[in-house]
Design an enzyme around this catalytic site. Structure first.
Site, mmCIF file in Angstrom:
data_model
loop_
_atom_site.group_PDB
_atom_site.id
_atom_site.type_symbol
_atom_site.label_atom_id
_atom_site.label_comp_id
_atom_site.label_asym_id
_atom_site.label_seq_id
_atom_site.Cartn_x
_atom_site.Cartn_y
_atom_site.Cartn_z
ATOM 1 C CE LYS A 37 -0.251 -0.136 5.072
ATOM 2 N NZ LYS A 37 -1.079 -0.546 6.231
ATOM 3 N NE ARG A 148 -6.423 0.957 11.687
ATOM 4 C CZ ARG A 148 -5.195 0.748 11.230
ATOM 5 N NH1 ARG A 148 -4.197 1.506 11.630
ATOM 6 N NH2 ARG A 148 -4.946 -0.237 10.390
ATOM 7 C CE1 TYR A 279 12.933 31.493 4.706
ATOM 8 C CE2 TYR A 279 12.593 29.127 4.683
ATOM 9 C CZ TYR A 279 12.618 30.343 4.020
ATOM 10 O OH TYR A 279 12.339 30.399 2.690
ATOM 11 C CG MET A 327 8.678 23.693 0.109
ATOM 12 S SD MET A 327 7.623 24.776 -0.867
ATOM 13 C CE MET A 327 6.769 25.693 0.390
HETATM 14 C C1 LIG Z 1 -0.328 -1.585 6.862
HETATM 15 C C2 LIG Z 1 -0.928 -2.847 7.315
HETATM 16 C C3 LIG Z 1 -0.131 -3.999 7.498
HETATM 17 C C4 LIG Z 1 1.382 -3.983 7.424
HETATM 18 O O1 LIG Z 1 1.899 -3.556 8.672
HETATM 19 P P1 LIG Z 1 3.480 -3.477 8.941
HETATM 20 O O2 LIG Z 1 3.578 -3.045 10.347
HETATM 21 O O3 LIG Z 1 3.998 -2.447 7.985
HETATM 22 O O4 LIG Z 1 4.040 -4.821 8.674
HETATM 23 C C5 LIG Z 1 -0.773 -5.182 7.793
HETATM 24 N N1 LIG Z 1 -2.110 -5.237 7.913
HETATM 25 C C6 LIG Z 1 -2.910 -4.154 7.774
HETATM 26 C C7 LIG Z 1 -4.376 -4.291 7.938
HETATM 27 C C8 LIG Z 1 -2.343 -2.921 7.483
HETATM 28 O O5 LIG Z 1 -3.130 -1.847 7.359
#
Ligand SMILES: *Cc1c(COP(=O)(O)O)cnc(C)c1O
Length: 388
Positions: A37, A148, A279, A327
């Site tokens: 992802k 969640r 800055y 930036m």
């Molecule tokens: C992102 C995610 C993972 C991977 O988690 P890591 O800690 O990066 O291994 C696994 N399961 C779900 C549902 C996630 O959202």
């Protein structure tokens, strides 16, 4: 020496393959889903997906359907699970394209079933069943305590009964049951594990026979063998970044950092004692010193919070970032050492090379390695090493 690129994130696909293979060996006989992802945590979804499959992953995981479609568009045929959906998620397209759907509510189950009916009707209308006319492959998610996503425990019995009915009607196939850990501590993880076991028993009592039960992401997959079930979902470990934030290094886990973020020095200047830098002059030179300008800033994902805290590898040593990260650029203090425009600066990479790790930057910015790599911006080209 050739001048290094202006800015570049070098992604070592050999390291992806090696990390997945090492983790797959550790968790066997459980199978591995490589989580790609968020553009493979900033590393590039398609090249990482191929490398992870080469390394022994048999599943790919993404958050949303656009990410899944990107993999299919690129010709990736491995099973892909997507688990985060908006109210208008294109479930019919997902079914046609053979994407497994993580399901977190009874309402989603209803919508997937309707989409499957629609897909089946159009397949019949167009003169026969195609291989992708359904059923919809779903993985039911139970909320075991992360609060969640996932079916709330009080609705689980109803959800599995409904799923079993839809399965009987041929609309869906419940291929998986899963949940996600809060990684709070060992005791809390074990409580979630017990809740998951109970949810599995209830699914089975309803007549469901999932091929893959999965709970663990990298943290638990490595440290809590009882959490592995049939499949583990490995994100951060794939990228060679430790999940724990307790000082455990990638090397401790037998993993190699995949991303090296580097740039070349864009300017060098000598300043006198007392000169303010960047800055608001939050940093002033205590003595005459040489400053090197690095052309990466918060627009590229370099955390401003790491101003005057992080270090980079430049001219053979680690050097402090001084003053505010802006930036597009930040300044490094190199003392009386020789540096020149065009010299390579490594922000993070494999500590075995003397560079800071992504975790070192995370510490400097009071965050986690995940956030450092995923936020590297579009202006930074990704290049692939290690046999793309
Ligand atoms: C992102 C995610 C993972 C991977 O988690 P890591 O800690 O990066 O291994 C696994 N399961 C779900 C549902 C996630 O959202």
């Amino acid at each position: 020496m050739p001048t290094p690129p202006f800015r570049e994130a070098v992604v070592d696909l050999d390291a992806v393959r090696a990390n997945v293979a090492a983790l797959a060996a550790q968790v066997a006989p459980a199978a591995v889903m490589a989580v790609v992802k968020a553009n493979a945590y900033g590393h590039g979804a398609v090249p990482v997906a191929h490398a992870a499959l080469d390394g022994g992953a048999t599943w790919l995981g993404v958050a949303d359907l656009d990410e899944a479609f990107e993999l299919r568009d690129a010709g990736v045929t491995a099973p892909v699970l997507a688990w985060l959906h908006g109210p208008d998620a294109p479930f019919a397209d997902a079914i046609v394209r053979g994407i497994d759907l993580g399901i977190s509510s009874i309402d989603q189950l209803r919508r997937v079933s309707d989409a499957a009916a629609h897909v089946a009707a159009s397949a019949a209308g167009s003169g026969g069943a195609s291989a992708t006319s359904g059923p919809a492959f779903v993985h039911l998610k139970i909320d075991t305590g992360l609060s969640r996503n996932g079916v709330p425990p009080e609705e689980w019995i109803e959800a599995v009964a409904f799923a079993a009915m839809l399965e009987e009607q041929g609309r869906i196939r419940v291929r998986g049951v899963f949940s996600h850990l809060a990684n709070t501590d060992d005791e809390a993880d074990r409580a979630q594990l017990a809740a998951f076991d109970e949810a599995l028993a209830e699914a089975s009592a309803a007549g469901l026979e999932p091929e893959v039960r999965h709970l663990a992401s990298t943290a638990a997959a490595v440290r809590l063998p009882a959490s592995r079930f049939d499949l583990v979902r490995l994100g951060i470990g794939t990228y060679g970044i430790p999940p724990y934030g307790d000082g455990t290094t990638a090397a401790d886990l037998g993993l190699r950092p995949v991303m090296t973020l580097r740039a070349c020095v864009a300017a060098v200047r000598r300043v006198e004692a007392g000169v303010g830098v960047s800055y608001s002059h939050t940093w002033r030179a205590e003595r005459a010193t040489t400053l090197a300008l690095v052309p990466l800033g918060y627009a590229d994902g370099i955390p401003r919070h790491a101003s005057s805290r992080a270090e980079v590898l430049l001219a053979g040593r680690r050097r402090p970032v001084v003053g505010r990260i802006a930036m597009d650029q930040f300044v490094v203090d190199v003392g009386d050492d020789e540096v020149a425009v065009g010299d390579e600066v490594v922000l993070f990479g494999d500590p075995a090379t003397g560079a800071p790790s992504a975790d070192d930057w995370a510490d400097a910015a009071d965050t986690i390695g995940y956030e450092i790599v995923t936020r590297i911006g579009h202006r930074v080209p990704r290049t692939y090493g290690g046999g793309a």
